[in-house]
Design an enzyme around this catalytic site. Structure first.
Site, PDB file in Angstrom:
ATOM      1  N   GLU A 160       3.326   0.968  -6.663  1.00 39.91           N
ATOM      2  CA  GLU A 160       2.073   1.434  -6.109  1.00 39.91           C
ATOM      3  C   GLU A 160       1.066   0.303  -6.275  1.00 39.91           C
ATOM      4  O   GLU A 160       0.784  -0.126  -7.403  1.00 39.91           O
ATOM      5  CB  GLU A 160       1.611   2.675  -6.886  1.00 39.91           C
ATOM      6  N   MET A 209       0.846  -1.180   0.000  1.00 40.27           N
ATOM      7  CA  MET A 209       0.000   0.000   0.000  1.00 40.27           C
ATOM      8  C   MET A 209       0.890   1.241   0.000  1.00 40.27           C
ATOM      9  O   MET A 209       1.745   1.390   0.866  1.00 40.27           O
ATOM     10  CB  MET A 209      -0.898   0.014   1.230  1.00 40.27           C
ATOM     11  N   CYS A 210       0.699   2.129  -0.961  1.00 40.98           N
ATOM     12  CA  CYS A 210       1.633   3.236  -1.129  1.00 40.98           C
ATOM     13  C   CYS A 210       0.920   4.474  -1.658  1.00 40.98           C
ATOM     14  O   CYS A 210      -0.259   4.447  -1.962  1.00 40.98           O
ATOM     15  CB  CYS A 210       2.748   2.850  -2.095  1.00 40.98           C
ATOM     16  N   THR A 211       1.690   5.561  -1.772  1.00 40.09           N
ATOM     17  CA  THR A 211       1.200   6.806  -2.351  1.00 40.09           C
ATOM     18  C   THR A 211       2.297   7.355  -3.248  1.00 40.09           C
ATOM     19  O   THR A 211       3.466   7.380  -2.854  1.00 40.09           O
ATOM     20  CB  THR A 211       0.867   7.838  -1.256  1.00 40.09           C
ATOM     21  N   ARG A 214      -6.313  10.699  -0.222  1.00 42.70           N
ATOM     22  CA  ARG A 214      -4.878  10.949  -0.395  1.00 42.70           C
ATOM     23  C   ARG A 214      -4.602  11.679  -1.705  1.00 42.70           C
ATOM     24  O   ARG A 214      -3.769  12.596  -1.750  1.00 42.70           O
ATOM     25  CB  ARG A 214      -4.111   9.617  -0.343  1.00 42.70           C
TER      26      ARG A 214
END
Length: 476
Positions: free
Chosen positions: A95, A1-3, A245
């Site tokens: 991502e 899980m990333c941004t 986000r």
């Protein structure tokens, strides 16, 4: 899980390319920084299973492997997160993206043997020389071997930056980021339009035809093809976990933009920023946790029940910002700023492409909290600060803000000196660069150790005040 955040060269304040990502999984997942040497005359097969990775993906080794860097998981030395190679190609991956149930029903992930984020950095940085080639090669692997999971990957070089998204087990779309715009993503497929005639797009050979054939896209009913609608998930999980986000990043760079924070499918894919993007902005985004709003899960005491998922979470194991300044020698102009652990309470440290080796402390650390591990030096500070975030976080943040501000001034002076040396003595220039870079990283580690001591004293006094166990005369 990333941004993730990507900015084209005309969207940044200094004309550089900027790519940032917060890598999130588990706080106890120590990371290293690894230099992989060039190798000549290789034979054989790259194997994920041989490294103890997640599946049994295999791929031929390049005969002549390029030198490259990665930021891998300590246990497998895979899942390389980000890096540059000697040709000047930079990469961040991945991502996590979720395909729709309908897409996976007709083209499931190849979980046992498909390529995953474990493999992407090592396979591509060892052989590809440009961002376009990186995206094209990864796309070909997805079509041939399949994707073991959904992901997005950014590629950057001295001319352009590309981003690739998977749609299903064998479908994908990649786009060149427009020079004057930025792209933001948070665990969801963001691409929409696809023009097969555009030189700024590439995709799986039958992307649209497959969607039509399998009932994922109906041209008469749906109108123009929309990649995200055809292939990726869009449900109530996205409304609170992902959309806010992207919303907060777009609001940061485009304050006049009015959008529903939970309307992610309608957010623009690319935007021209009202304020040009800087490396400091990218760091700020990786540190964001909805400060000043009711959705901040830290500042008013830790709230694990907050529905909005912030960019900076405690389980972030590292965040990074890649910068490419094409007007400089690659050794000086390509930098990865790395923040170990939770970016909100960490420091971003530069790793120049000209650095020939990793500091020893950045090659150590497991899940045991070792004192000589760079990862754990920064993580211990963060863990202690989180026990009283409102009181201790400001101390940590100020320490690292002051450190980064001072480092920026010193970096500028060093770069000017090294750039002059490049004209007359390249070896001496690289030695100067390396000495500065290693020294700055060592200084940050010493600062973390002193900061930890300071926080321990504060918490010791706090706890004693709560449970003093003294007699009425305050004597032993």
């Amino acid at each position: 899980m990333c941004t993730s955040l990507i900015a084209g060269e005309k969207a940044t304040a200094d004309g550089s390319f900027i790519v940032a990502r917060s890598a999130d999984s588990a706080a106890i997942k120590a990371q290293h920084f690894v230099h992989h040497p060039a190798r000549q005359g290789q034979k054989g097969i790259y194997s994920t299973k041989a490294h103890g990775g997640v599946n049994d993906f295999t791929y031929p080794l390049p005969e002549n492997s390029l030198a490259f860097t990665t930021i891998p998981f300590w246990k497998t030395q895979l899942h390389g997160a980000a890096g540059f190679n000697e040709a000047g190609l930079g990469l961040t991956g991945t991502e996590s993206i979720f395909a729709s149930e309908a897409a996976l029903a007709v083209d499931p992930y190849v979980k046992e043997t498909g390529i995953t984020e474990d493999d992407i950095a090592d396979v591509l940085l060892s052989r590809c020389r440009t961002a376009r080639e990186g995206a094209m090669t990864l796309g070909a692997i997805i079509e041939e071997k399949g994707a073991g999971e959904g992901f997005g990957v950014a590629f950057v070089d001295q001319s352009e930056v590309w981003y690739l998204e998977t749609g299903s087990g064998h479908q994908w779309l990649a786009q060149r980021t427009p020079a004057d715009k930025y792209f933001a993503s948070g665990n969801q497929g963001r691409f929409q339009d696809y023009d097969p005639e555009s030189t700024d797009m590439m995709a799986s050979k039958n992307l649209v035809e497959f969607a039509i054939e399998k009932g994922l896209y109906n041209p008469e009913k749906d109108g123009a093809f929309n990649f995200s609608k055809a292939y990726t998930r869009d449900d109530d999980r996205d409304r609170i976990y992902n959309d806010p986000r992207v919303w907060v990043m777009q609001k940061y760079f485009n304050p006049s933009l009015v959008q529903d924070p939970e309307a992610g499918r309608t957010f623009p894919v690319y935007l021209a920023p009202e304020k040009k993007v800087t490396v400091e902005d990218a760091k700020a985004m990786m540190r964001d946790h909805f400060e000043g709003t009711d959705h901040d899960p830290y500042s008013q005491g830790l709230r694990g029940d907050e529905p909005w998922r912030p960019i900076s979470v405690f389980r972030t194991y590292e965040a990074h910002v890649l910068q490419v300044r094409p007007w400089l020698p690659k050794e000086l102009g390509e930098v990865i700023y790395v923040a170990m652990g939770m970016a909100d309470l960490s420091v971003f440290l530069p790793f120049y492409a000209g650095l020939s080796r990793s500091p020893e402390s950045w090659t150590k650390g497991s899940d045991q909290g070792e004192a000589d591990s760079a990862y754990w030096k920064f993580r211990r500070v963060q863990t202690l600060a989180m026990t009283d975030y409102p009181k201790l976080a400001p101390i940590v943040k100020k320490t690292w803000a002051d450190f980064e501000a001072d480092a920026k001034v010193r970096q500028e002076a060093m770069e000017a000196k090294v750039l002059e040396l490049f004209e007359v003595d390249r070896a001496k220039a690289l030695a100067e660069l390396e000495a500065f870079n290693l020294g700055l990283i060592a200084e940050a580690e010493r600062t973390a150790e002193k900061l930890l001591e300071k926080l321990f004293v504060i918490r010791t006094v706090d706890i004693e005040a709560v449970v003093p166990a003294k007699n009425r005369k305050n004597k032993d």
